[in-house]
Design an enzyme around this catalytic site. Structure first.
Site, PDB file in Angstrom:
ATOM      1  N   ASP A   1       0.820  -1.226   0.000  1.00 46.66           N
ATOM      2  CA  ASP A   1       0.000   0.000   0.000  1.00 46.66           C
ATOM      3  C   ASP A   1       0.850   1.271   0.000  1.00 46.66           C
ATOM      4  O   ASP A   1       0.332   2.368  -0.207  1.00 46.66           O
ATOM      5  CB  ASP A   1      -0.928   0.011   1.222  1.00 46.66           C
TER       6      ASP A   1
ATOM      7  N   LYS B   1      -5.791  -2.663  -7.234  1.00 40.01           N
ATOM      8  CA  LYS B   1      -6.122  -1.965  -5.982  1.00 40.01           C
ATOM      9  C   LYS B   1      -7.282  -0.996  -6.231  1.00 40.01           C
ATOM     10  O   LYS B   1      -8.008  -1.151  -7.196  1.00 40.01           O
ATOM     11  CB  LYS B   1      -4.877  -1.262  -5.439  1.00 40.01           C
TER      12      LYS B   1
ATOM     13  N   ARG C   1      -5.037   6.557  -1.530  1.00 39.03           N
ATOM     14  CA  ARG C   1      -3.578   6.587  -1.380  1.00 39.03           C
ATOM     15  C   ARG C   1      -2.917   7.418  -2.485  1.00 39.03           C
ATOM     16  O   ARG C   1      -1.877   8.028  -2.276  1.00 39.03           O
ATOM     17  CB  ARG C   1      -3.007   5.170  -1.329  1.00 39.03           C
TER      18      ARG C   1
HETATM   19  C1  S3P Z   1      -5.167  -5.727   3.327  1.00 40.24           C
HETATM   20  C2  S3P Z   1      -4.343  -6.440   2.504  1.00 40.24           C
HETATM   21  C3  S3P Z   1      -3.731  -5.902   1.281  1.00 40.24           C
HETATM   22  C4  S3P Z   1      -3.768  -4.391   1.259  1.00 40.24           C
HETATM   23  C5  S3P Z   1      -5.100  -3.835   1.699  1.00 40.24           C
HETATM   24  C6  S3P Z   1      -5.449  -4.306   3.098  1.00 40.24           C
HETATM   25  C7  S3P Z   1      -5.758  -6.398   4.504  1.00 40.24           C
HETATM   26  O1  S3P Z   1      -4.442  -6.393   0.171  1.00 40.24           O
HETATM   27  O2  S3P Z   1      -3.450  -3.895  -0.029  1.00 40.24           O
HETATM   28  O3  S3P Z   1      -5.064  -2.413   1.701  1.00 40.24           O
HETATM   29  O4  S3P Z   1      -6.209  -5.708   5.433  1.00 40.24           O
HETATM   30  O5  S3P Z   1      -5.780  -7.626   4.503  1.00 40.24           O
HETATM   31  P1  S3P Z   1      -4.109  -7.839  -0.443  1.00 40.24           P
HETATM   32  O6  S3P Z   1      -4.221  -8.788   0.661  1.00 40.24           O
HETATM   33  O7  S3P Z   1      -5.124  -8.098  -1.499  1.00 40.24           O
HETATM   34  O8  S3P Z   1      -2.723  -7.709  -1.012  1.00 40.24           O
END
Ligand code: S3P
Length: 432
Positions: free
Chosen positions: A318, A345, A392
């Protein structure tokens, strides 16, 4: 959201101490796993961004009650009996709400429908539909996108090698596995954030984790979770905007208090080491099984270029938009690769960053799984930047505007409310 935010030009540095908002990932988990404890639990320092509110409202639709004790503190009153929702369940902009909630709903003996906003409706859901169906859930979707109509029931545990290092996939399966027959075991080639595992351990679940020939694994069985209060640390992904701002704006010296420094989230610190940024971790401690620290960052004159690839990617996934801003100040070529999932994303972050930076006059080259930035070039153009409703990107562009000579306009800036409603006030508070 077509509001255009015009950024203030030039600042004489950042100084002071700030408290950033609570960790969003841990907040979602505290609500969902807290609701599974069948008791009253107090959650302190919970995120009130729109994303976590979506999770809370869905739990309310499922019969879980809550009461705010103060602004960031609430009692969750979970009876363990989830009721069939009368309404469709609105996940707003939140991928974490959708995917974790799908895991919960798949294990409940009723039908429910999850839907989301325009950006969320474009995001891939096959990654959770497939394994949840293997566990026995029935899920209808719009060609593997939202809305998701879930017919849950008694699930069976599976063994699953996750094709993507995604904490959302892992967490959806762990939550489903808590109420399934037999064991649910998930492997990841590269460890993604492990907040679900840590909170499940904290709440006394039947859980094992470790490494074997297939990589990292975590295994759960049917569990009764113990009711225990949870206190949530500050979000390193929110701190990241201030950390980079502190490093690139002359005369800056700031301390960000109470930040979660779980090693699965501190890829930004590895980048800071590569880039030779001046930073210190102060006052390290533990909070509900999670490591926490204050982070001091000061202006760093000679920033080295850096490389983001492989195992580092999930540890800072992120933070890549704001680290791209850092790369514009580095003394050479920064490479980001192995990060194709950035295209899935809140927006296609690779495309959005490349287009915006090109328009600004930054030397950037697009790759399928990342980009290459040639740093230390002056950001010359004054343009209107498109956020694509991606919080973001909006906050990264704001930080960039603090070092550009010309004014930047940021379209749809309100989308920062999904994670960080206090962002502008905090930024203004520490600008000298
Ligand atoms: C998150 C996991 C990440 C991240 C998201 C929050 C979470 O995504 O990008 O902002 O809280 O499990 P991914 O698990 O799909 O990579």
């Amino acid at each position: 959201m077509d509001n255009v935010f015009i950024t203030k030009k030039n600042t004489n540095g950042l100084s002071g101490e700030i408290i950033i908002p609570p960790d969003k990932s841990i907040s979602h988990r505290s609500l969902i796993l807290g609701a599974l404890t069948k008791g009253k639990i107090k959650i302190s320092n919970i995120s009130l961004g729109f994303d976590c509110i979506s999770t809370l409202k869905i739990l309310n639709e499922l019969g879980v009650r809550h009461k705010f004790l103060s602004k960031r503190e609430l009692f969750l009153d979970a009876t363990g009996a989830f009721i069939e929702p009368k309404n469709k369940l609105d996940c707003g902009n939140s991928g974490t709400t959708t995917r974790l909630m799908a895991g919960l709903l798949a294990s409940k003996n009723f039908k429910s429908e999850l839907f989301g906003d325009e950006s969320l409706s474009k995001r891939p859901m096959k990654r959770i539909i497939e394994p949840l169906e293997l566990m026995g859930a029935k899920i209808k979707s719009n060609d593997n996108k939202m809305p998701l109509i879930i017919e849950g029931g008694v699930l069976k545990g599976i063994e699953y090698k996750s094709p993507i290092p995604s904490a959302q996939i892992k967490s959806a399966l762990l939550i489903a596995g808590l109420n399934a027959k037999g064991k649910t075991k998930i492997w990841e080639k590269t460890l993604s954030r492990n907040h679900s595992e840590l909170m499940l351990e904290y709440l006394g679940a039947n859980i094992k984790k470790g490494y074997d020939d297939n990589g990292y694994f975590v295994e759960v069985e049917k569990s009764s979770l113990i009711e225990k209060d949870i206190e949530i640390p500050g979000d390193i992904s929110s701190a990241a905007f201030f950390m980079v701002a502190g490093a690139i704006i002359k005369n800056s010296d700031i301390v960000i208090k109470n930040v979660g420094i779980n090693p699965t989230r501190t890829g930004i610190l590895d980048v800071f080491d590569q880039a030779k940024i001046n930073y210190k971790l102060l006052n390290k401690r533990m909070l509900a099984n999670e490591p926490v620290s204050d982070i001091q960052v000061s202006y760093s004159e000679n920033i080295e270029p850096f490389e983001i690839k492989g195992d580092l990617v999930p540890r800072l996934i992120d933070e890549i938009p704001i680290l791209a801003v850092l790369a514009t100040r580095a003394n050479g070529k920064t490479v980001v690769k192995d990060a194709k999932d950035l295209r899935n994303k809140e927006s296609d972050r690779i495309k959005a960053i490349v287009e915006a930076f090109m328009a600004l006059g930054v030397e950037i080259e697009e790759k399928e799984d990342g980009f290459i930035i040639q740093g230390k070039r002056e950001v010359k153009n004054s343009i209107e930047l498109e956020t694509f409703l991606d919080h973001r990107l909006a906050m990264s562009y704001y930080v960039l505007s603090l070092i550009t000579k010309k004014e930047l306009k940021i379209k749809g800036f309100d989308c920062i409310n999904t994670s960080f409603p206090e962002f502008l006030n905090l930024m203004k508070e520490i600008q000298k």
